[in-house]
Design a protein around this motif. Structure first.
Motif, PDB file in Angstrom:
ATOM      1  N   ILE A 202       0.996  -1.344   0.068  1.00 37.67           N
ATOM      2  CA  ILE A 202      -0.104  -0.006   0.123  1.00 37.67           C
ATOM      3  C   ILE A 202       0.788   1.144   0.001  1.00 37.67           C
ATOM      4  O   ILE A 202       0.491   2.267  -0.490  1.00 37.67           O
ATOM      5  CB  ILE A 202      -0.812  -0.018   1.241  1.00 37.67           C
ATOM      6  CG1 ILE A 202      -1.797  -1.150   0.887  1.00 37.67           C
ATOM      7  CG2 ILE A 202      -1.886   1.319   1.271  1.00 37.67           C
ATOM      8  CD1 ILE A 202      -2.697  -1.588   2.165  1.00 37.67           C
TER       9      ILE A 202
ATOM     10  N   LEU B  86       2.002   1.682  -3.380  1.00 36.57           N
ATOM     11  CA  LEU B  86       0.919   2.065  -4.372  1.00 36.57           C
ATOM     12  C   LEU B  86       0.617   3.569  -4.140  1.00 36.57           C
ATOM     13  O   LEU B  86       0.581   4.357  -5.007  1.00 36.57           O
ATOM     14  CB  LEU B  86      -0.231   1.261  -4.009  1.00 36.57           C
ATOM     15  CG  LEU B  86      -0.268  -0.272  -4.510  1.00 36.57           C
ATOM     16  CD1 LEU B  86      -1.364  -0.922  -4.236  1.00 36.57           C
ATOM     17  CD2 LEU B  86      -0.157  -0.061  -6.249  1.00 36.57           C
TER      18      LEU B  86
ATOM     19  N   VAL C 200      -5.142   4.656  -3.653  1.00 35.84           N
ATOM     20  CA  VAL C 200      -5.807   3.734  -3.147  1.00 35.84           C
ATOM     21  C   VAL C 200      -6.860   4.142  -1.952  1.00 35.84           C
ATOM     22  O   VAL C 200      -6.577   5.137  -1.117  1.00 35.84           O
ATOM     23  CB  VAL C 200      -4.831   2.947  -2.221  1.00 35.84           C
ATOM     24  CG1 VAL C 200      -5.428   1.820  -1.256  1.00 35.84           C
ATOM     25  CG2 VAL C 200      -3.729   2.264  -3.081  1.00 35.84           C
TER      26      VAL C 200
ATOM     27  N   ALA D 170      -8.093  -0.350   1.583  1.00 37.42           N
ATOM     28  CA  ALA D 170      -7.443  -1.662   1.379  1.00 37.42           C
ATOM     29  C   ALA D 170      -7.650  -2.619   2.687  1.00 37.42           C
ATOM     30  O   ALA D 170      -7.508  -2.145   3.726  1.00 37.42           O
ATOM     31  CB  ALA D 170      -5.962  -0.987   1.349  1.00 37.42           C
TER      32      ALA D 170
ATOM     33  N   THR E 106      -7.580  -6.814  -0.765  1.00 36.93           N
ATOM     34  CA  THR E 106      -8.469  -6.261  -1.730  1.00 36.93           C
ATOM     35  C   THR E 106      -7.909  -4.700  -1.626  1.00 36.93           C
ATOM     36  O   THR E 106      -7.798  -4.099  -0.763  1.00 36.93           O
ATOM     37  CB  THR E 106      -9.758  -6.185  -1.294  1.00 36.93           C
ATOM     38  OG1 THR E 106     -10.377  -7.609  -1.079  1.00 36.93           O
ATOM     39  CG2 THR E 106     -10.696  -5.450  -2.035  1.00 36.93           C
ATOM     40  N   ILE E 107      -7.770  -4.370  -2.941  1.00 37.75           N
ATOM     41  CA  ILE E 107      -7.290  -2.919  -3.252  1.00 37.75           C
ATOM     42  C   ILE E 107      -8.522  -2.297  -3.967  1.00 37.75           C
ATOM     43  O   ILE E 107      -9.018  -2.624  -4.856  1.00 37.75           O
ATOM     44  CB  ILE E 107      -5.992  -2.818  -4.042  1.00 37.75           C
ATOM     45  CG1 ILE E 107      -4.924  -3.413  -3.417  1.00 37.75           C
ATOM     46  CG2 ILE E 107      -5.664  -1.251  -4.330  1.00 37.75           C
ATOM     47  CD1 ILE E 107      -4.493  -3.161  -1.934  1.00 37.75           C
TER      48      ILE E 107
ATOM     49  N   SER F  74      -9.801   1.389  -5.629  1.00 43.06           N
ATOM     50  CA  SER F  74      -9.416   2.587  -6.368  1.00 43.06           C
ATOM     51  C   SER F  74     -10.403   2.898  -7.509  1.00 43.06           C
ATOM     52  O   SER F  74     -11.006   2.344  -8.229  1.00 43.06           O
ATOM     53  CB  SER F  74      -8.152   2.416  -6.772  1.00 43.06           C
ATOM     54  OG  SER F  74      -7.600   3.768  -7.596  1.00 43.06           O
TER      55      SER F  74
ATOM     56  N   ILE G  22       0.227  -2.570  -9.908  1.00 38.63           N
ATOM     57  CA  ILE G  22       0.775  -3.554  -8.729  1.00 38.63           C
ATOM     58  C   ILE G  22       1.919  -4.305  -9.067  1.00 38.63           C
ATOM     59  O   ILE G  22       2.714  -4.313  -8.136  1.00 38.63           O
ATOM     60  CB  ILE G  22      -0.485  -4.234  -8.221  1.00 38.63           C
ATOM     61  CG1 ILE G  22      -1.582  -3.388  -7.592  1.00 38.63           C
ATOM     62  CG2 ILE G  22       0.041  -5.223  -7.308  1.00 38.63           C
ATOM     63  CD1 ILE G  22      -2.888  -4.127  -7.391  1.00 38.63           C
TER      64      ILE G  22
ATOM     65  N   ILE H 176      -4.170 -11.125  -4.727  1.00 37.60           N
ATOM     66  CA  ILE H 176      -4.548  -9.609  -4.766  1.00 37.60           C
ATOM     67  C   ILE H 176      -5.974  -9.684  -5.688  1.00 37.60           C
ATOM     68  O   ILE H 176      -5.994 -10.140  -6.507  1.00 37.60           O
ATOM     69  CB  ILE H 176      -3.634  -8.652  -5.109  1.00 37.60           C
ATOM     70  CG1 ILE H 176      -2.427  -8.715  -4.343  1.00 37.60           C
ATOM     71  CG2 ILE H 176      -4.170  -7.141  -5.195  1.00 37.60           C
ATOM     72  CD1 ILE H 176      -1.228  -7.946  -4.906  1.00 37.60           C
TER      73      ILE H 176
ATOM     74  N   VAL I 287      -8.545  -6.470  -7.063  1.00 34.83           N
ATOM     75  CA  VAL I 287      -8.599  -4.860  -7.221  1.00 34.83           C
ATOM     76  C   VAL I 287     -10.118  -4.828  -7.595  1.00 34.83           C
ATOM     77  O   VAL I 287     -10.906  -5.556  -8.515  1.00 34.83           O
ATOM     78  CB  VAL I 287      -7.780  -4.426  -8.505  1.00 34.83           C
ATOM     79  CG1 VAL I 287      -6.230  -4.561  -7.827  1.00 34.83           C
ATOM     80  CG2 VAL I 287      -8.025  -4.916  -9.773  1.00 34.83           C
TER      81      VAL I 287
END
Length: 146
Positions: free
Chosen positions: A23, A26, A33, A36, A50-51, A53, A68, A87, A89
């Protein structure tokens, strides 16, 4: 190249630290972000970082996964990184984000908090570690598709 972190069904300190480092990288890459969190899939007993955006809405998930991957490539060789396989998104219209936004939690401080065995709105959460929710980035004027 950095070492890939092995994800188990048990939430570990290594997972927590690797997620925080990702994070941070990022943020340094201006990946916007908004939220997260690690989320445990109750049926599969697997964790996914989980991201969230708004860039996922405007650029698409494939481009965001590339972001990423690029920041993972920039990690220190001795640093553990999270595989793209672990991951997910999602855009700012994610069901968990919506549930928290509309719950009585409101804009309470929800950073660095473990939320296990909870029902928020109509969403059941088996286990979750929430790094943050950036309420500014989650406001409607900041989540419009570019």
């Amino acid at each position: 190249m950095a070492k890939e972190l092995f994800i188990t069904q048990w939430f570990s300190n290594e997972m927590l630290l690797a997620g925080a480092a990702l994070i941070k990288r990022l943020d340094e890459a201006d990946a916007q972000v908004a939220a997260a969190f690690w989320l445990l899939d109750a049926e599969e007993k697997t964790w996914a970082l989980t991201i969230v955006s708004s860039l996922i809405e405007s650029e698409g998930p494939r481009k965001y996964y590339k972001r990423i991957n690029d920041v993972n490539d920039s990690a220190n060789p001795n640093e553990e990184i999270i595989s793209l396989h672990d991951i997910q998104v999602v855009n700012t219209n994610n069901r968990i984000i919506r549930a928290i936004q509309h719950s009585n939690l409101g804009k309470a401080l929800l950073e660095n908090n473990r939320l296990g065995r909870n029902i928020i709105g109509d969403v059941s959460i088996e286990d979750m570690y929430l790094y943050r929710m950036d309420w500014t980035l989650l406001t409607p004027e900041n989540t419009a598709v570019a």
